[in-house]
Write a protein that holds these residues in place. Structure first.
Motif, PDB file in Angstrom:
ATOM      1  N   GLU A  81      14.510  -8.289   4.455  1.00  6.33           N
ATOM      2  CA  GLU A  81      14.180  -7.572   5.676  1.00  6.33           C
ATOM      3  C   GLU A  81      12.864  -7.044   5.913  1.00  6.33           C
ATOM      4  OE1 GLU A  81      17.603  -4.580   6.555  1.00  6.33           O
ATOM      5  OE2 GLU A  81      17.844  -4.808   4.363  1.00  6.33           O
ATOM      6  N   SER A  82      12.372  -7.061   7.181  1.00  6.03           N
ATOM      7  CA  SER A  82      11.263  -6.343   7.453  1.00  6.03           C
ATOM      8  C   SER A  82      10.980  -6.066   8.903  1.00  6.03           C
ATOM      9  CB  SER A  82      10.102  -7.305   7.356  1.00  6.03           C
ATOM     10  OG  SER A  82      10.163  -8.768   8.012  1.00  6.03           O
ATOM     11  N   ARG A  83      10.157  -5.092   9.220  1.00  3.55           N
ATOM     12  CA  ARG A  83      10.113  -4.779  10.553  1.00  3.55           C
ATOM     13  C   ARG A  83       8.650  -3.588  10.748  1.00  3.55           C
ATOM     14  NH1 ARG A  83      14.274  -1.181   8.512  1.00  3.55           N
ATOM     15  NH2 ARG A  83      13.487   0.833   8.381  1.00  3.55           N
ATOM     16  N   VAL A  84       8.396  -3.473  11.781  1.00  5.94           N
ATOM     17  CA  VAL A  84       7.175  -2.790  12.080  1.00  5.94           C
ATOM     18  C   VAL A  84       7.900  -1.307  12.404  1.00  5.94           C
ATOM     19  CG1 VAL A  84       5.473  -2.192  13.910  1.00  5.94           C
ATOM     20  CG2 VAL A  84       6.121  -4.451  13.429  1.00  5.94           C
ATOM     21  N   GLN A  85       7.403  -0.431  11.684  1.00  4.48           N
ATOM     22  CA  GLN A  85       7.819   1.121  11.636  1.00  4.48           C
ATOM     23  C   GLN A  85       6.736   1.916  12.003  1.00  4.48           C
ATOM     24  OE1 GLN A  85      11.228   1.960  10.419  1.00  4.48           O
ATOM     25  NE2 GLN A  85      10.580   4.152  11.244  1.00  4.48           N
ATOM     26  N   GLY A  86       6.733   2.082  13.384  1.00  6.81           N
ATOM     27  CA  GLY A  86       5.670   2.954  13.842  1.00  6.81           C
ATOM     28  C   GLY A  86       4.235   2.199  13.890  1.00  6.81           C
ATOM     29  N   LYS A  87       3.253   2.562  13.149  1.00 10.33           N
ATOM     30  CA  LYS A  87       2.082   1.788  13.110  1.00 10.33           C
ATOM     31  C   LYS A  87       1.909   1.153  11.588  1.00 10.33           C
ATOM     32  CE  LYS A  87      -0.744   4.787  16.073  1.00 10.33           C
ATOM     33  NZ  LYS A  87      -1.908   5.460  16.046  1.00 10.33           N
ATOM     34  N   THR A  88       3.226   1.105  11.052  1.00 12.56           N
ATOM     35  CA  THR A  88       3.058   0.579   9.726  1.00 12.56           C
ATOM     36  C   THR A  88       4.082  -0.443   9.518  1.00 12.56           C
ATOM     37  OG1 THR A  88       2.923   2.847   8.778  1.00 12.56           O
ATOM     38  CG2 THR A  88       3.663   1.315   7.096  1.00 12.56           C
ATOM     39  N   ASN A 126       0.780  -1.320  -0.035  1.00 11.25           N
ATOM     40  CA  ASN A 126      -0.101  -0.004   0.233  1.00 11.25           C
ATOM     41  C   ASN A 126       0.758   1.426   0.040  1.00 11.25           C
ATOM     42  OD1 ASN A 126       1.036   0.061   2.743  1.00 11.25           O
ATOM     43  ND2 ASN A 126      -1.192   0.450   3.391  1.00 11.25           N
ATOM     44  N   GLY A 127       2.055   1.106  -0.349  1.00 10.65           N
ATOM     45  CA  GLY A 127       2.935   2.279  -0.185  1.00 10.65           C
ATOM     46  C   GLY A 127       4.340   2.083  -0.502  1.00 10.65           C
ATOM     47  N   LEU A 128       5.132   3.186  -0.784  1.00  9.75           N
ATOM     48  CA  LEU A 128       6.503   2.943  -0.633  1.00  9.75           C
ATOM     49  C   LEU A 128       7.049   3.613   0.515  1.00  9.75           C
ATOM     50  CD1 LEU A 128       6.966   4.581  -4.341  1.00  9.75           C
ATOM     51  CD2 LEU A 128       6.913   2.076  -3.569  1.00  9.75           C
ATOM     52  N   PHE A 129       8.506   3.399   0.991  1.00 16.60           N
ATOM     53  CA  PHE A 129       9.103   3.629   2.019  1.00 16.60           C
ATOM     54  C   PHE A 129      10.432   3.789   1.724  1.00 16.60           C
ATOM     55  CE2 PHE A 129      11.371   2.660   6.103  1.00 16.60           C
ATOM     56  CZ  PHE A 129      10.600   3.514   7.033  1.00 16.60           C
ATOM     57  N   GLY A 130      10.793   5.204   1.774  1.00 17.96           N
ATOM     58  CA  GLY A 130      12.261   5.485   1.433  1.00 17.96           C
ATOM     59  C   GLY A 130      12.440   5.563  -0.137  1.00 17.96           C
ATOM     60  N   VAL A 131      13.774   5.572  -0.435  1.00 14.37           N
ATOM     61  CA  VAL A 131      14.327   5.572  -1.839  1.00 14.37           C
ATOM     62  C   VAL A 131      14.925   4.243  -2.362  1.00 14.37           C
ATOM     63  CG1 VAL A 131      14.216   8.032  -1.871  1.00 14.37           C
ATOM     64  CG2 VAL A 131      16.466   6.703  -1.259  1.00 14.37           C
ATOM     65  N   LYS A 132      15.198   3.198  -1.372  1.00 14.85           N
ATOM     66  CA  LYS A 132      15.865   2.236  -1.588  1.00 14.85           C
ATOM     67  C   LYS A 132      15.055   0.978  -1.992  1.00 14.85           C
ATOM     68  CE  LYS A 132      19.888   3.663   0.991  1.00 14.85           C
ATOM     69  NZ  LYS A 132      20.820   3.515   2.043  1.00 14.85           N
ATOM     70  N   GLY A 133      13.716   0.933  -2.505  1.00 11.92           N
ATOM     71  CA  GLY A 133      13.251  -0.082  -2.744  1.00 11.92           C
ATOM     72  C   GLY A 133      12.104  -0.740  -1.738  1.00 11.92           C
ATOM     73  N   TRP A 134      12.103  -0.017  -0.430  1.00  6.31           N
ATOM     74  CA  TRP A 134      11.296  -0.717   0.502  1.00  6.31           C
ATOM     75  C   TRP A 134       9.955  -0.375   0.332  1.00  6.31           C
ATOM     76  CZ3 TRP A 134      12.471  -2.465   5.677  1.00  6.31           C
ATOM     77  CH2 TRP A 134      13.963  -2.952   5.930  1.00  6.31           C
TER      78      TRP A 134
END
Length: 174
Positions: free
Chosen positions: A56-63, A14-22
């Protein structure tokens, strides 16, 4: 495609996170971070799935965020590569799902099952499941919509996945 490797949809990109393909991902699992327990995802729709390795994966705040790679582990290189996956479903193979204890069921296994009461009177087919504070609820479509609490051993007498049938202690007038 056999039932064992039928993709089970557990989330959505549902979205992009940063500029490194996350990627930002939305999970349909409860708890939500259960989605991050799977090492391999399939991304796509219906019969058009592409396999990925979760690097790699993680909880980032509520995301929830994840960095994916191809089956050889080569990561998505950048944001432009990740954008192609936006709004696609995240699935895992059925065989990757952990086994459940007796009396527990995955919701996706219950969708489509016929529900009858103890006298064999049809109540409808399960079209969806609802989560409430007290218990899960079967949403049935038939001669009318019915909401039947999924309380195994109390209201739900049996679930037979092979016969595609649930028997419930339920008055057809409800």
């Amino acid at each position: 495609m056999t039932v064992a490797n039928t993709p089970i949809v557990l989330g959505r990109v549902n979205g992009l996170f940063g500029v490194k393909g996350w990627l930002k991902v939305y999970s349909y699992t409860r708890p939500a971070d259960n989605l991050l327990e799977f090492a391999e995802w399939m991304i796509g729709r219906q019969d058009n799935w592409r396999p990925f390795r979760v690097l790699e994966s993680r909880v980032q705040g509520k995301t929830l965020v994840a960095r994916l790679g191809d089956t050889d582990g080569v990561p998505l290189p950048d944001r432009d590569a990740a954008v192609e996956l936006l709004e696609l479903d995240i699935a895992v193979s059925r065989e990757a799902m952990p086994p459940l204890p007796h009396g527990a069921f995955y919701w996706f296994d219950l969708i489509g099952l016929e529900v009858v009461n103890r006298d064999g009177v049809p109540l409808g087919r399960v079209t969806e499941m609802m989560e409430t504070g007290a218990n899960d609820v079967l949403v049935l479509a038939g001669d009318r919509e019915r909401l039947v609490p999924f309380v195994y051993g109390e209201i739900i007498d049996s679930v037979d996945l092979d016969a595609q049938r649930i028997v419930a202690d339920w008055d057809p007038e409800f």
